[in-house]
Write a protein that holds these residues in place. Sequence first.
Motif, mmCIF file in Angstrom:
data_model
loop_
_atom_site.group_PDB
_atom_site.id
_atom_site.type_symbol
_atom_site.label_atom_id
_atom_site.label_comp_id
_atom_site.label_asym_id
_atom_site.label_seq_id
_atom_site.Cartn_x
_atom_site.Cartn_y
_atom_site.Cartn_z
ATOM 1 N N ARG A 21 -4.698 8.409 -2.087
ATOM 2 C CA ARG A 21 -4.879 7.689 -0.807
ATOM 3 C C ARG A 21 -6.172 6.884 -0.823
ATOM 4 N N ARG B 215 0.822 -1.214 0.000
ATOM 5 C CA ARG B 215 0.000 0.000 0.000
ATOM 6 C C ARG B 215 0.858 1.268 0.000
ATOM 7 N N SER C 256 -6.462 2.920 -0.334
ATOM 8 C CA SER C 256 -7.249 2.337 0.764
ATOM 9 C C SER C 256 -8.345 1.420 0.240
#
Length: 162
Positions: free
Chosen positions: A18, A10, A22
């Motif tokens: 972001r 990640r 996620s």
Amino acid sequence: MLPLTERAIRASFLNASRKEVSDLSLPAGFDELNWDDLTYLGWVDPKFPKRAYVVVEQEDGSVAGVFLQQGEKRTGSRAQCSWCDDVTLTNDVQFFAARKAGAAGRKGDTVGTLVCANFGCSAVVRKLPPLAYTGFDREAARTERIRRLGENVRGFLRTLTD
């Protein structure tokens, strides 16, 4: 390829927001991956079938990842994968586009490539090639194909940061 954690994956993305990072789902069977058989890790997100991800170990040991968008399915003649350069495969080759990193990506600049639709390049290059001529060193040819695959994937990622 060195084994990676979910956290390392990640954190590796060069061109993803972001929110995109996620939202990503790791590939099925992630905990059972045989990292020794991978030159790079690539997968299509099961929740978002047009999204794909590729993560590769860089020459310096760091990890870089890229967020890809899958193009429309092609019909007609089979193209050659730009990463493994295999011309004998029976599986599909798919167009993937990646946003460039940084300001260029925010402006909408992208780079595209043709890749094995199932990201099976690592398995392809590890197969012994056919005997091309008497004295042909099949092991050396396989080693060179593995090296070239890593070089091609890393080269593609470099185009995203140029």
